[in-house]
Write an enzyme that holds these catalytic residues in place. Structure first.
Site, PDB file in Angstrom:
ATOM      1  N   GLU A   1      44.286  17.694 -31.656  1.00  0.00           N
ATOM      2  CA  GLU A   1      44.403  16.513 -32.516  1.00  0.00           C
ATOM      3  C   GLU A   1      44.558  15.253 -31.645  1.00  0.00           C
ATOM      4  O   GLU A   1      44.018  14.190 -31.967  1.00  0.00           O
ATOM      5  CB  GLU A   1      45.600  16.656 -33.472  1.00  0.00           C
ATOM      6  CG  GLU A   1      45.414  17.724 -34.565  1.00  0.00           C
ATOM      7  CD  GLU A   1      45.534  19.164 -34.063  1.00  0.00           C
ATOM      8  OE1 GLU A   1      45.946  19.380 -32.912  1.00  0.00           O
ATOM      9  OE2 GLU A   1      45.210  20.086 -34.835  1.00  0.00           O
TER      10      GLU A   1
ATOM     11  N   GLY B   1      56.422  16.180 -27.586  1.00  0.00           N
ATOM     12  CA  GLY B   1      55.284  16.875 -26.997  1.00  0.00           C
ATOM     13  C   GLY B   1      54.119  15.912 -26.980  1.00  0.00           C
ATOM     14  O   GLY B   1      53.823  15.267 -25.970  1.00  0.00           O
TER      15      GLY B   1
ATOM     16  N   PRO C   1      61.762  19.213 -26.061  1.00  0.00           N
ATOM     17  CA  PRO C   1      61.832  19.771 -27.422  1.00  0.00           C
ATOM     18  C   PRO C   1      61.469  18.744 -28.496  1.00  0.00           C
ATOM     19  O   PRO C   1      60.857  19.099 -29.498  1.00  0.00           O
ATOM     20  CB  PRO C   1      63.300  20.202 -27.546  1.00  0.00           C
ATOM     21  CG  PRO C   1      63.755  20.436 -26.144  1.00  0.00           C
ATOM     22  CD  PRO C   1      62.987  19.482 -25.281  1.00  0.00           C
TER      23      PRO C   1
ATOM     24  N   GLU D   1      42.501  17.824 -15.888  1.00  0.00           N
ATOM     25  CA  GLU D   1      43.102  18.946 -16.617  1.00  0.00           C
ATOM     26  C   GLU D   1      42.183  19.372 -17.769  1.00  0.00           C
ATOM     27  O   GLU D   1      41.975  20.562 -18.018  1.00  0.00           O
ATOM     28  CB  GLU D   1      44.452  18.471 -17.160  1.00  0.00           C
ATOM     29  CG  GLU D   1      45.371  19.563 -17.611  1.00  0.00           C
ATOM     30  CD  GLU D   1      46.619  19.008 -18.301  1.00  0.00           C
ATOM     31  OE1 GLU D   1      46.709  17.781 -18.539  1.00  0.00           O
ATOM     32  OE2 GLU D   1      47.495  19.824 -18.622  1.00  0.00           O
TER      33      GLU D   1
ATOM     34  N   ALA E   1      56.473  18.778 -15.269  1.00  0.00           N
ATOM     35  CA  ALA E   1      57.240  18.805 -16.515  1.00  0.00           C
ATOM     36  C   ALA E   1      57.309  17.456 -17.209  1.00  0.00           C
ATOM     37  O   ALA E   1      57.971  16.527 -16.718  1.00  0.00           O
ATOM     38  CB  ALA E   1      58.648  19.305 -16.207  1.00  0.00           C
TER      39      ALA E   1
ATOM     40  N   GLN F   1      36.467  40.562 -34.334  1.00  0.00           N
ATOM     41  CA  GLN F   1      35.874  41.005 -35.597  1.00  0.00           C
ATOM     42  C   GLN F   1      34.695  41.956 -35.339  1.00  0.00           C
ATOM     43  O   GLN F   1      34.552  42.980 -36.007  1.00  0.00           O
ATOM     44  CB  GLN F   1      35.399  39.764 -36.386  1.00  0.00           C
ATOM     45  CG  GLN F   1      34.984  40.045 -37.804  1.00  0.00           C
ATOM     46  CD  GLN F   1      36.176  40.422 -38.690  1.00  0.00           C
ATOM     47  OE1 GLN F   1      37.320  40.182 -38.339  1.00  0.00           O
ATOM     48  NE2 GLN F   1      35.887  41.045 -39.812  1.00  0.00           N
TER      49      GLN F   1
ATOM     50  N   PHE G   1      34.237  43.902 -32.930  1.00  0.00           N
ATOM     51  CA  PHE G   1      34.716  45.199 -32.449  1.00  0.00           C
ATOM     52  C   PHE G   1      35.438  45.996 -33.551  1.00  0.00           C
ATOM     53  O   PHE G   1      35.869  47.123 -33.317  1.00  0.00           O
ATOM     54  CB  PHE G   1      35.680  45.009 -31.258  1.00  0.00           C
ATOM     55  CG  PHE G   1      34.992  44.965 -29.910  1.00  0.00           C
ATOM     56  CD1 PHE G   1      34.187  43.897 -29.545  1.00  0.00           C
ATOM     57  CD2 PHE G   1      35.156  45.995 -28.994  1.00  0.00           C
ATOM     58  CE1 PHE G   1      33.569  43.853 -28.305  1.00  0.00           C
ATOM     59  CE2 PHE G   1      34.546  45.971 -27.745  1.00  0.00           C
ATOM     60  CZ  PHE G   1      33.742  44.885 -27.408  1.00  0.00           C
ATOM     61  N   GLY G   2      35.625  45.378 -34.729  1.00  0.00           N
ATOM     62  CA  GLY G   2      36.311  46.086 -35.823  1.00  0.00           C
ATOM     63  C   GLY G   2      37.734  46.459 -35.427  1.00  0.00           C
ATOM     64  O   GLY G   2      38.411  45.707 -34.731  1.00  0.00           O
TER      65      GLY G   2
ATOM     66  N   ALA H   1      47.391  20.878 -22.426  1.00  0.00           N
ATOM     67  CA  ALA H   1      46.565  19.760 -21.912  1.00  0.00           C
ATOM     68  C   ALA H   1      46.358  18.716 -23.008  1.00  0.00           C
ATOM     69  O   ALA H   1      45.342  18.023 -23.036  1.00  0.00           O
ATOM     70  CB  ALA H   1      45.230  20.268 -21.367  1.00  0.00           C
TER      71      ALA H   1
HETATM   72  C1  LIG Z   1      51.070  27.854 -22.860  1.00  0.00           C
HETATM   73  C2  LIG Z   1      51.556  26.438 -22.762  1.00  0.00           C
HETATM   74  C3  LIG Z   1      51.766  25.880 -21.504  1.00  0.00           C
HETATM   75  C4  LIG Z   1      52.252  24.561 -21.400  1.00  0.00           C
HETATM   76  N1  LIG Z   1      52.504  24.038 -20.145  1.00  0.00           N
HETATM   77  C5  LIG Z   1      53.054  22.794 -20.046  1.00  0.00           C
HETATM   78  C6  LIG Z   1      53.416  22.245 -18.752  1.00  0.00           C
HETATM   79  O1  LIG Z   1      53.209  22.883 -17.692  1.00  0.00           O
HETATM   80  N2  LIG Z   1      53.991  21.031 -18.698  1.00  0.00           N
HETATM   81  C7  LIG Z   1      54.253  20.292 -19.824  1.00  0.00           C
HETATM   82  O2  LIG Z   1      54.790  19.189 -19.699  1.00  0.00           O
HETATM   83  N3  LIG Z   1      53.921  20.772 -21.060  1.00  0.00           N
HETATM   84  C8  LIG Z   1      53.336  21.998 -21.195  1.00  0.00           C
HETATM   85  N4  LIG Z   1      53.005  22.499 -22.445  1.00  0.00           N
HETATM   86  C9  LIG Z   1      53.312  21.706 -23.622  1.00  0.00           C
HETATM   87  C10 LIG Z   1      52.077  21.154 -24.321  1.00  0.00           C
HETATM   88  O3  LIG Z   1      51.509  20.103 -23.580  1.00  0.00           O
HETATM   89  C11 LIG Z   1      52.540  20.722 -25.726  1.00  0.00           C
HETATM   90  O4  LIG Z   1      52.851  21.910 -26.430  1.00  0.00           O
HETATM   91  C12 LIG Z   1      51.469  19.928 -26.463  1.00  0.00           C
HETATM   92  O5  LIG Z   1      51.277  18.683 -25.858  1.00  0.00           O
HETATM   93  C13 LIG Z   1      51.870  19.726 -27.937  1.00  0.00           C
HETATM   94  O6  LIG Z   1      53.163  19.225 -28.053  1.00  0.00           O
HETATM   95  P1  LIG Z   1      54.221  19.947 -29.035  1.00  0.00           P
HETATM   96  O7  LIG Z   1      54.180  21.392 -28.714  1.00  0.00           O
HETATM   97  O8  LIG Z   1      55.519  19.277 -28.926  1.00  0.00           O
HETATM   98  O9  LIG Z   1      53.613  19.754 -30.464  1.00  0.00           O
HETATM   99  P2  LIG Z   1      53.851  18.416 -31.434  1.00  0.00           P
HETATM  100  O10 LIG Z   1      53.671  17.245 -30.578  1.00  0.00           O
HETATM  101  O11 LIG Z   1      55.179  18.648 -32.062  1.00  0.00           O
HETATM  102  O12 LIG Z   1      52.715  18.583 -32.427  1.00  0.00           O
HETATM  103  C14 LIG Z   1      52.788  19.335 -33.652  1.00  0.00           C
HETATM  104  C15 LIG Z   1      51.454  19.194 -34.377  1.00  0.00           C
HETATM  105  O13 LIG Z   1      51.253  17.828 -34.764  1.00  0.00           O
HETATM  106  C16 LIG Z   1      50.003  17.378 -34.280  1.00  0.00           C
HETATM  107  N5  LIG Z   1      50.082  15.956 -33.957  1.00  0.00           N
HETATM  108  C17 LIG Z   1      50.956  15.337 -33.151  1.00  0.00           C
HETATM  109  N6  LIG Z   1      50.706  14.022 -33.091  1.00  0.00           N
HETATM  110  C18 LIG Z   1      49.642  13.789 -33.895  1.00  0.00           C
HETATM  111  C19 LIG Z   1      48.888  12.640 -34.255  1.00  0.00           C
HETATM  112  N7  LIG Z   1      49.179  11.437 -33.757  1.00  0.00           N
HETATM  113  N8  LIG Z   1      47.848  12.790 -35.101  1.00  0.00           N
HETATM  114  C20 LIG Z   1      47.546  14.014 -35.606  1.00  0.00           C
HETATM  115  N9  LIG Z   1      48.203  15.138 -35.312  1.00  0.00           N
HETATM  116  C21 LIG Z   1      49.249  15.030 -34.460  1.00  0.00           C
HETATM  117  C22 LIG Z   1      49.755  18.216 -33.043  1.00  0.00           C
HETATM  118  O14 LIG Z   1      48.389  18.219 -32.692  1.00  0.00           O
HETATM  119  C23 LIG Z   1      50.254  19.566 -33.496  1.00  0.00           C
HETATM  120  O15 LIG Z   1      49.272  20.209 -34.258  1.00  0.00           O
HETATM  121  C24 LIG Z   1      52.498  23.805 -22.567  1.00  0.00           C
HETATM  122  C25 LIG Z   1      52.264  24.379 -23.822  1.00  0.00           C
HETATM  123  C26 LIG Z   1      51.788  25.666 -23.926  1.00  0.00           C
HETATM  124  C27 LIG Z   1      51.540  26.249 -25.280  1.00  0.00           C
END
Ligand SMILES: Cc1cc2nc3c(=O)[nH]c(=O)nc-3n(C[C@H](O)[C@H](O)[C@H](O)COP(=O)(O)OP(=O)(O)OC[C@H]3O[C@@H](n4cnc5c(N)ncnc54)[C@H](O)[C@@H]3O)c2cc1C
Length: 418
Positions: free
Chosen positions: A405, A158, A155, A279, A151, A374, A376-377, A401
């Protein structure tokens, strides 16, 4: 390497047998979240001896480390540590690639749940833990007796995982008190063991973004720890994802990985970064599974669906889709073969290269899967046809992972540093 070896093909066929018997009949239950992935993964591990293989590898590694530490305690000079690989399945990469590819084409969530537990959970303990910590947690996770989560994401942080991290620990006597929240955590709702990254608030003030990041191991049921319910998601339903909440969770130093705030491998930032390469390579393995399955299903459909008195495969616009799928298949398969070959030669991809692979392979898989819908329609939009699930699952590869971006920034950083 330009094709799978005979052994790989034998394993692939055996995995397909397992999938037909144990996974396809349960796909609806897995994809609705009604059946958690863990019993199926455990069965797979038992059937292919992966639990025994992983358990023995851990025991062997720990016995060696124990002997080394005993010798040093008895005054012998510290032996040079041989590079032993940072995965309990080191040397089995080909087997893993076959397994991951085959499972991803049917139920990618199983791979995500398993990959996070072992590839991130066990591997972090293996690379950062003391002998006692490895003895305490490693074997149970590697054999899937216990499920781990890893983890970092919160919120408000990310992509800016370390700078924006708000979860923190404060020292309290010999212990720490942990407070905060994590989100989107794979296996979070059911994990027995949780690797948690947190900032150290040592009371000295200073820039919060720059504070040291420490890595802790928590066990289910600790007072103050709450594991949220699985989120409803777009896809990847067989991989439970949820929140973790920490309310004054008391964690002893025995839960701080390495049992020191001054880890020789750097702080938690370095610990997390060291997982990124593996990863992202794993994402390419999964993408290949999705592409292969879409490719197979689309070829079958293009030859069987008849309109205007002929198979749709005779229409050039359908042929274009098939041709692009073939190009994606060749490219991603070559990336996977190249990675396996380089691993054997002791020259694994760099982080920038793994990021490039992740970016390309995840986009290719998502595009192929959407084009499969697409092709498979109307049927493609129906849950009864598997391409619908593959398209929902594939999209996740572009986000987790590290979002694509962020891969761009890692690729560019590698290039510009040359
Ligand atoms: C199915 C799933 C499983 C996951 N499992 C884990 C887990 O086990 N452990 C864990 O810790 N996390 C996990 N995650 C979290 C995942 O790593 C994050 O969702 C991801 O890193 C993106 O962070 P965010 O969702 O906060 O998006 P944000 O960071 O809020 O990004 C929003 C948008 O802004 C873009 N962005 C952000 N910074 C930049 C920049 N500098 N330049 C250009 N664009 C940018 C992003 O690419 C994205 O399009 C999981 C997510 C999913 C969907």
């Amino acid at each position: 390497m330009f094709e799978w070896s005979e052994t790989d093909v034998m394993i692939r066929d055996a995995v397909r047998g397992f999938i037909d018997k144990e996974i396809r009949p349960n796909l609806d239950a897995l994809d609705s979240g009604e059946l958690p992935p863990y019993p199926v993964i455990r069965k797979l591990f038992r059937e292919f001896g992966i639990d025994v293989m992983g358990g023995e590898a851990v025991q062997k590694m720990l016995a060696k480390q124990e002997a080394r530490e005993a010798a040093v305690a008895a005054g012998e000079p510290k032996p040079e540590k041989k590079a032993s690989g940072s995965s309990p399945f080191a040397g089995q990469e080909s087997l893993m690639a076959v397994l991951i590819g085959e499972l991803s084409g049917v139920c990618m969530g199983l791979v995500t749940a398993m990959g996070v537990s072992i590839g991130l959970g066990a591997t972090t303990i293996m690379s950062r833990g003391t002998l006692a910590q490895k003895q305490r947690w490693l074997e149970d996770i590697v054999t899937m007796r216990k499920v781990a989560s890893w983890a970092i994401t919160e919120p408000d942080s990310g992509s800016d995982a370390f700078g924006g991290m708000k979860t923190y620990v404060k020292r309290d006597g010999e212990d720490y008190l942990l407070n905060g929240q994590k989100t989107f955590i794979t296996n979070g709702p059911f994990a027995d063991v949780m690797i948690v990254y947190a900032k150290l608030d040592d009371g000295a003030g200073g820039d919060k973004r720059e504070r040291k990041v420490l890595t802790f191991v928590l066990d289910k049921g600790m007072p103050g720890l709450t594991q949220g319910k699985p989120f409803k998601k777009m896809g990847l339903h067989s991989s439970p994802t949820g929140e973790l909440f920490f309310d004054n969770v008391r964690v002893g130093r025995d839960r701080l990985l390495g049992e020191t705030e001054e880890h020789k491998g750097g702080d938690g930032r370095d610990s997390a970064r060291s997982s990124f390469t593996a990863e992202r390579i794993g994402v390419a393995f999964m993408a290949l599974g999705i592409i292969n399955e879409c490719h197979r299903l689309c070829l079958e459909y293009a030859k069987s669906r008849k309109l205007w008195g002929q198979e749709i495969g005779r229409f050039q616009l359908v042929q274009l889709k098939l041709a692009k799928m073939e190009i994606a298949r060749i490219n991603v398969q070559n990336m996977v073969f190249n990675t396996l070959e380089r691993g054997r030669a002791g020259k694994p991809p760099t982080l920038a290269e793994a990021s490039a692979m992740k970016l390309y392979a995840s986009e290719a898989a998502t595009e192929v899967a959407m084009e499969a819908v697409q092709l498979f329609g109307g049927n493609g939009y129906m849950t009864e046809y598997h391409v619908e699930q593959l398209a929902r699952d594939a999209k996740s590869l572009m986000i987790y992972a590290g979002s694509n971006e962020i891969q761009v920034t890692h690729i560019a950083k590698g290039l510009l540093a040359q």
